[in-house]
Design an enzyme around this catalytic site. Structure first.
Site, PDB file in Angstrom:
ATOM      1  N   ARG A 167      28.357  53.370  18.670  1.00  0.00           N
ATOM      2  CA  ARG A 167      27.304  53.849  17.779  1.00  0.00           C
ATOM      3  C   ARG A 167      27.745  55.065  16.976  1.00  0.00           C
ATOM      4  O   ARG A 167      27.253  55.310  15.877  1.00  0.00           O
ATOM      5  CB  ARG A 167      26.046  54.145  18.583  1.00  0.00           C
ATOM      6  N   ASP A 222      31.688  56.661  26.690  1.00  0.00           N
ATOM      7  CA  ASP A 222      31.723  55.202  26.658  1.00  0.00           C
ATOM      8  C   ASP A 222      30.589  54.632  25.814  1.00  0.00           C
ATOM      9  O   ASP A 222      30.432  53.419  25.720  1.00  0.00           O
ATOM     10  CB  ASP A 222      31.658  54.637  28.084  1.00  0.00           C
ATOM     11  N   GLU A 251      30.575  54.914  22.567  1.00  0.00           N
ATOM     12  CA  GLU A 251      31.331  55.337  21.383  1.00  0.00           C
ATOM     13  C   GLU A 251      31.045  54.514  20.139  1.00  0.00           C
ATOM     14  O   GLU A 251      31.188  54.991  19.008  1.00  0.00           O
ATOM     15  CB  GLU A 251      32.836  55.310  21.688  1.00  0.00           C
ATOM     16  N   LYS A 297      31.541  46.913  14.114  1.00  0.00           N
ATOM     17  CA  LYS A 297      32.179  47.841  15.056  1.00  0.00           C
ATOM     18  C   LYS A 297      33.625  47.416  15.296  1.00  0.00           C
ATOM     19  O   LYS A 297      33.905  46.265  15.621  1.00  0.00           O
ATOM     20  CB  LYS A 297      31.410  47.844  16.379  1.00  0.00           C
ATOM     21  N   ASP A 337      36.374  44.601  21.748  1.00  0.00           N
ATOM     22  CA  ASP A 337      35.373  45.549  21.278  1.00  0.00           C
ATOM     23  C   ASP A 337      35.415  45.750  19.768  1.00  0.00           C
ATOM     24  O   ASP A 337      34.698  46.593  19.237  1.00  0.00           O
ATOM     25  CB  ASP A 337      35.520  46.890  22.004  1.00  0.00           C
ATOM     26  N   ASP A 386      38.798  49.794  24.232  1.00  0.00           N
ATOM     27  CA  ASP A 386      37.845  50.778  24.735  1.00  0.00           C
ATOM     28  C   ASP A 386      38.086  51.049  26.211  1.00  0.00           C
ATOM     29  O   ASP A 386      37.710  50.250  27.072  1.00  0.00           O
ATOM     30  CB  ASP A 386      36.413  50.271  24.524  1.00  0.00           C
ATOM     31  N   LYS A 409      35.902  53.579  32.090  1.00  0.00           N
ATOM     32  CA  LYS A 409      35.333  52.370  32.665  1.00  0.00           C
ATOM     33  C   LYS A 409      36.061  52.019  33.960  1.00  0.00           C
ATOM     34  O   LYS A 409      37.255  52.300  34.110  1.00  0.00           O
ATOM     35  CB  LYS A 409      35.498  51.192  31.697  1.00  0.00           C
TER      36      LYS A 409
END
Length: 463
Positions: free
Chosen positions: A314, A310, A312, A228, A251, A233, A240
């Site tokens: 996957r 959030d 995101e 990933k 991230d 993010d 968030k």
């Protein structure tokens, strides 16, 4: 990286490091015997010896086989420019020397853009016969180099680290290395990558998709590593809170780890074909950001309903997995992702969650993680939880509110195609250390790079 060498010659003009329990003869041995021995791995007792040689001696705690922790403790007790010699016990196993060297290098890490300059000292490992240790020190160097790279990339501020910058780093690192090929997709070439385009749509920095391949002569298994790569993010429209956003430059820790491991496979010339896939995007807020309730079409042609921008990671991994199963014919797939924070509640900061339907692959990864000092715990993939993915308007729901980490793994399973040997490591919590912790330094840990290298090396050894 600072220097670690092997020598059979003692030099009493430099600092000596003696493992606890190993007492030399003579005056020095008497002085050491009078000290309380450090019992905890990594604990250091300093013995100053003014006007004598050596003028300073460190007594290093090993604990229960904790050579990696001992190495980290040693390097932290040395000045940045200090020269030291570690006196190895006679007949020390090669695995212990490898762990010691790893601990020295990993504990001595400093972010490349840190205000303090990198360490310039040297540590020599002293043994009566160094020939048997040359190979394991070289392996430790490759492992440490991969981990340092993953830490550097993850620690890089988001003001520098966007998808284009990250992709450029991969291309630069792969250049002039025989057997390594880097391909970057951008713009119109990403037309089928609906998840990647959706997640990256709100940012002024467009997404990238990177394929890095290590293809040795006469390769054996083909392992696809998927990481990933969300360079920052915000949570998107499902923004968030401030504290949750504080560390979101990490991230892309999964992408950094699989990159480091693939480069190490090339450095060690492992006869295993490795393809690393890095879906890179910044999940930002903007006029083109994807919305809760959107339906997204992925690389494999199937669709996902998402009600949480959030969730995101996957979505970009789904595209990478569709690409892998259609174009690469992998024998096994391993996914590394800072995917959910839910695992930290059950497993804490030093343990990742492992999901896999393949007992042999799961056992191999657990063994590699134990040897590398990166813990993981296997969690189930319950069949009845698949119902949580049901959507009335798409092939599946990407962000249901139930059992977050397990359902995220089940969601990724939807994109594995015919590949039955796969594993997903949810490593959000162990990807970051709030302070120095054994061989970890404050900040990015590079979690996963060491495990993957051990896994690839064992896979080669098993052929």
């Amino acid at each position: 990286m600072f220097a670690i060498g092997l020598t059979e010659e003692f030099d009493d003009t430099v600092t000596w490091v003696i493992p606890a329990g190993q007492v030399p003869d003579g005056e020095l041995g008497a002085e050491i015997s009078a000290l309380p021995a450090p019992a905890v791995a990594g604990e250091i007792t300093v013995l100053p010896r003014p006007l004598r040689r050596p003028a300073r001696v460190l007594l290093a705690g090993i604990g229960d086989g904790g050579w990696r922790a001992a190495g980290a403790g040693i390097v932290r007790a040395l000045a940045d420019d200090e020269h030291a010699q570690v006196v190895l016990p006679s007949g020390l196993p090669e695995a212990a020397v490898r762990e010691l060297a790893e601990g020295l290098w990993l504990g001595g890490y400093r972010y490349r853009e840190a205000p303090k300059p990198p360490r310039s000292g040297r540590v020599d490992l002293v043994a009566s016969d160094i020939s048997s240790y040359v190979g394991v020190v070289d392996e430790a160097r490759a492992v440490a180099r991969a981990t340092w790279l993953a830490r550097d990339l993850t620690n890089t501020p988001p003001s520098t680290k966007n998808p284009e910058w990250f992709a450029d780093q991969v291309v630069s690192l792969a250049a002039d290395r025989p057997g390594l090929t880097a391909t970057v997709l951008a713009g119109a070439d990403l037309e089928r990558f609906g998840g990647l385009l959706a997640v990256g749509g709100g940012s002024v920095s467009p997404p990238r998709f990177v394929e890095l391949s290590w293809t040795p002569a006469g390769p054996v298994p083909h392992v696809v590593l998927v990481g990933k790569g969300i360079t920052f993010d915000t949570g998107g429209i499902s923004i968030k809170p401030r504290e949750a956003m504080r560390l979101m430059k990490k991230d892309m820790g999964g992408a950094a780890a699989v990159l480091g491991a693939t480069l190490a496979a090339a450095e060690l010339d492992l006869p295993v074909r490795v393809t690393a896939l890095l879906p890179l995007a910044e999940n930002a807020i903007g006029a083109a950001a994807f919305r809760p309730g959107d339906v997204i079409r992925h690389y494999d042609g199937t669709t996902s309903e998402t009600t949480n921008s959030d969730a995101e990671g996957r979505l970009v991994l789904a595209d990478a997995l569709g690409y892998a199963t259609e174009r690469l014919t992998p024998d096994m797939i391993v996914v590394l992702a800072t995917l959910t924070g839910a695992n930290a509640v059950a497993l804490g900061k030093r343990t990742a969650a492992l999901y896999s339907p393949d007992d042999a692959l799961a056992a191999a990864l657990e063994t590699a993680g134990t040897a590398a000092g990166e813990r993981m715990w296997r969690l189930p993939l319950p069949a009845d939880y698949v119902e949580y993915l049901r959507s009335d308007i798409a092939d599946r729901h990407s962000s249901p509110t139930q059992v977050h980490s397990v359902v995220a793994a089940l969601y990724l399973r939807e994109f594995m195609g015919e590949v039955t040997s796969w594993a997903h490591l949810d490593m959000s919590a162990p990807s970051w250390a709030e302070d120095h912790d054994l061989e970890l330094t404050k900040g990015a840990t590079g979690w996963g790079a060491r495990t993957l290298i051990r896994y690839l090396s064992a896979l080669h050894g098993g052929q």
